[in-house]
Scaffold this motif. Structure first.
Motif, mmCIF file in Angstrom:
data_model
loop_
_atom_site.group_PDB
_atom_site.id
_atom_site.type_symbol
_atom_site.label_atom_id
_atom_site.label_comp_id
_atom_site.label_asym_id
_atom_site.label_seq_id
_atom_site.Cartn_x
_atom_site.Cartn_y
_atom_site.Cartn_z
ATOM 1 N N TYR A 1 34.855 33.036 -42.770
ATOM 2 C CA TYR A 1 35.702 32.791 -43.172
ATOM 3 C C TYR A 1 36.528 31.898 -41.779
ATOM 4 N N GLY A 2 35.731 31.880 -40.353
ATOM 5 C CA GLY A 2 35.803 31.386 -39.080
ATOM 6 C C GLY A 2 36.868 31.743 -38.380
ATOM 7 N N ASN A 3 37.701 32.869 -39.010
ATOM 8 C CA ASN A 3 38.531 33.169 -38.257
ATOM 9 C C ASN A 3 38.003 34.263 -37.337
ATOM 10 N N LYS A 4 36.880 34.275 -36.597
ATOM 11 C CA LYS A 4 36.595 36.213 -35.675
ATOM 12 C C LYS A 4 34.885 35.192 -35.285
ATOM 13 N N LYS A 5 34.604 35.602 -34.076
ATOM 14 C CA LYS A 5 33.906 34.715 -33.779
ATOM 15 C C LYS A 5 33.085 36.234 -33.540
ATOM 16 N N SER A 6 31.484 35.828 -33.718
ATOM 17 C CA SER A 6 30.721 37.067 -34.166
ATOM 18 C C SER A 6 30.538 38.171 -32.136
ATOM 19 N N ASN A 7 30.179 39.039 -32.928
ATOM 20 C CA ASN A 7 30.085 40.013 -31.566
ATOM 21 C C ASN A 7 28.756 40.198 -31.342
ATOM 22 N N VAL A 8 27.692 40.222 -30.570
ATOM 23 C CA VAL A 8 26.590 39.510 -29.729
ATOM 24 C C VAL A 8 25.979 40.629 -28.803
ATOM 25 N N CYS B 1 14.688 33.565 -20.932
ATOM 26 C CA CYS B 1 15.680 33.173 -21.943
ATOM 27 C C CYS B 1 17.364 33.727 -21.987
ATOM 28 N N LEU B 2 16.991 35.062 -21.171
ATOM 29 C CA LEU B 2 18.847 35.570 -21.330
ATOM 30 C C LEU B 2 20.017 34.926 -20.377
ATOM 31 N N TYR B 3 19.299 34.104 -18.896
ATOM 32 C CA TYR B 3 20.276 33.313 -18.517
ATOM 33 C C TYR B 3 19.938 32.477 -19.676
ATOM 34 N N ASP B 4 19.281 31.487 -20.219
ATOM 35 C CA ASP B 4 19.655 30.660 -21.116
ATOM 36 C C ASP B 4 21.355 31.153 -21.878
ATOM 37 N N LEU B 5 20.780 31.812 -22.875
ATOM 38 C CA LEU B 5 22.362 32.381 -23.770
ATOM 39 C C LEU B 5 23.169 32.736 -22.663
ATOM 40 N N LEU B 6 23.376 33.407 -21.833
ATOM 41 C CA LEU B 6 24.292 33.598 -20.535
ATOM 42 C C LEU B 6 25.388 32.400 -20.510
ATOM 43 N N GLU B 7 24.295 31.332 -19.870
ATOM 44 C CA GLU B 7 24.569 30.091 -19.664
ATOM 45 C C GLU B 7 25.846 29.024 -20.808
ATOM 46 N N ARG B 8 25.153 30.020 -21.448
ATOM 47 C CA ARG B 8 25.448 28.512 -22.974
ATOM 48 C C ARG B 8 26.472 29.418 -23.512
ATOM 49 N N GLN C 1 28.311 30.482 -22.086
ATOM 50 C CA GLN C 1 29.827 30.330 -19.800
ATOM 51 C C GLN C 1 30.236 29.111 -20.958
ATOM 52 N N GLU C 2 29.296 28.380 -21.161
ATOM 53 C CA GLU C 2 29.853 26.447 -21.442
ATOM 54 C C GLU C 2 30.364 26.923 -22.769
ATOM 55 N N GLY C 3 30.390 27.792 -23.476
ATOM 56 C CA GLY C 3 30.911 27.601 -24.815
ATOM 57 C C GLY C 3 30.314 26.438 -26.037
ATOM 58 N N ASN C 4 28.706 26.615 -25.423
ATOM 59 C CA ASN C 4 27.904 26.275 -26.449
ATOM 60 C C ASN C 4 27.285 27.354 -27.801
ATOM 61 N N LEU C 5 27.951 28.418 -28.090
ATOM 62 C CA LEU C 5 27.315 29.401 -28.122
ATOM 63 C C LEU C 5 29.139 30.291 -29.285
ATOM 64 N N ASP C 6 29.029 30.222 -29.671
ATOM 65 C CA ASP C 6 31.030 30.524 -30.750
ATOM 66 C C ASP C 6 30.453 32.443 -31.016
ATOM 67 N N CYS C 7 30.419 32.825 -29.667
ATOM 68 C CA CYS C 7 30.518 34.312 -29.539
ATOM 69 C C CYS C 7 31.026 34.605 -29.016
ATOM 70 N N ASN C 8 30.956 36.197 -29.028
ATOM 71 C CA ASN C 8 31.124 37.709 -27.277
ATOM 72 C C ASN C 8 29.995 37.981 -27.346
ATOM 73 N N ILE C 9 29.171 37.704 -26.917
ATOM 74 C CA ILE C 9 28.369 38.728 -25.923
ATOM 75 C C ILE C 9 29.263 39.934 -25.147
ATOM 76 N N LYS C 10 29.061 40.907 -25.956
ATOM 77 C CA LYS C 10 29.887 41.824 -25.579
ATOM 78 C C LYS C 10 29.010 43.136 -24.881
ATOM 79 N N MET C 11 27.113 42.910 -24.476
ATOM 80 C CA MET C 11 26.850 44.143 -23.782
ATOM 81 C C MET C 11 25.318 43.526 -23.948
#
Length: 289
Positions: A84-91, A101-108, A110-120
């Motif tokens: 339903y697009g109303n909840k960001k995935s927890n990653v 790869c870690l740097y890249d994912l965190l930067e993306r 932070q810049e809003g290019n990945l629609d998720c919450n990186i929780k840990m």
């Protein structure tokens, strides 16, 4: 139902009239079709659809929608899911020593290019903690001691459950996950493999690629399964190399490919672009989301 984009993923035996039946169903319940992507596997006679809907004018609850859709789905043997697009995935990101790869994912993210919450970030080493602190992401050091792998995985699972993690990304986590662990998260663990699978599986692939005199270097992102490095492939890419490439230069080239391939695979998963069938991933292209 509030205005939002709803995404249905559908897999079923191929039959005539499927598009008409599915689109008519959504039209009759007040949805506007934003995009409709289809694929037919003519070898196996299987039909796949990704349909995105604007729910602005839909006067129906989620529960009622799913109940009514089930009436359409059962006789046509649909395997389906809805987002339903109303909840960001927890990653959760799992890492060992390697940081690119870690740097890249965190930067993306932070810049809003990945629609998720990186929780840990979870690691079996302390080395990458400063990166987590730089991005203000909780970092959990859980070493894998000899004879205590099951205990370590239980600690990981407890953390994942606490934060209600939807997707686990192995961003060069150099441990083999147990069958029990993987089976708890089917199609929810993405791994990046530092070679173009199925070639050069296992450790030190760039040295073995150099020994073979390869002319292409690649990377593969796939869902983790109990069969090591043989899960459904989500994304791959390659770059040409020459005879004067050393194992070190091959590794640098490979790292750049790994970043792009893993990020694209994660984005496809988060955007609900993937349907898995018989260990193969059908990946629909982006439609502007």
């Amino acid at each position: 139902m509030k205005s939002q984009i709803v995404t249905f993923l559908i897999k079923c035996p191929d039959n005539k009239g499927l598009v008409a039946k599915i689109t008519s169903f959504f039209f009759n319940h007040g949805f506007n079709i934003v995009s409709c992507q289809q694929y037919v596997n003519s070898i196996e006679d299987v039909y796949f659809m990704r349909i995105r809907l604007d729910a602005t004018d839909a006067k129906i609850s989620k529960k009622e929608l799913e109940e009514k859709f089930l009436g359409l789905a059962e006789p046509l043997e649909f395997t389906w899911s809805v987002n339903y697009g109303n909840k960001k995935s927890n990653v959760a990101i799992m890492v060992s020593h390697t940081s690119h790869c870690l740097y890249d994912l965190l930067e993306r993210n932070q810049e809003g290019n990945l629609d998720c919450n990186i929780k840990m970030i979870i690691s079996n080493h302390e080395k990458l903690r400063p990166i987590a602190e730089m991005f203000h992401i909780p970092y959990y050091y859980l070493p894998v001691k000899k004879g205590e792998k099951q205990k370590q995985e239980a600690q990981v699972i407890e953390l994942l459950n606490q934060e209600k993690i939807d997707l686990i990304v192995m961003a060069r986590y150099m441990q083999i996950l147990s069958e029990d662990f993987i089976n708890k998260y089917p199609e929810r663990i993405i791994n990046i493999h530092h070679s173009f699978l199925p070639a050069f599986q296992g450790a030190n692939p760039y040295k073995r690629a150099y020994d073979r005199g390869v002319k292409l270097i690649g990377a593969t992102a796939h869902y983790a399964t109990v069969d090591l490095d043989e899960g459904p492939i989500i994304e791959q890419d390659i770059e040409r190399v020459t005879h004067d490439s050393t194992p070190t230069t091959l590794k640098h080239i490979g790292a750049d490919i790994e970043r792009l391939v893993l990020a694209k695979a994660v984005k496809c998963h988060l955007n609900n672009q993937i349907i898995v069938a018989n260990n193969r991933a059908v990946v629909f292209p982006e439609t502007g989301e």
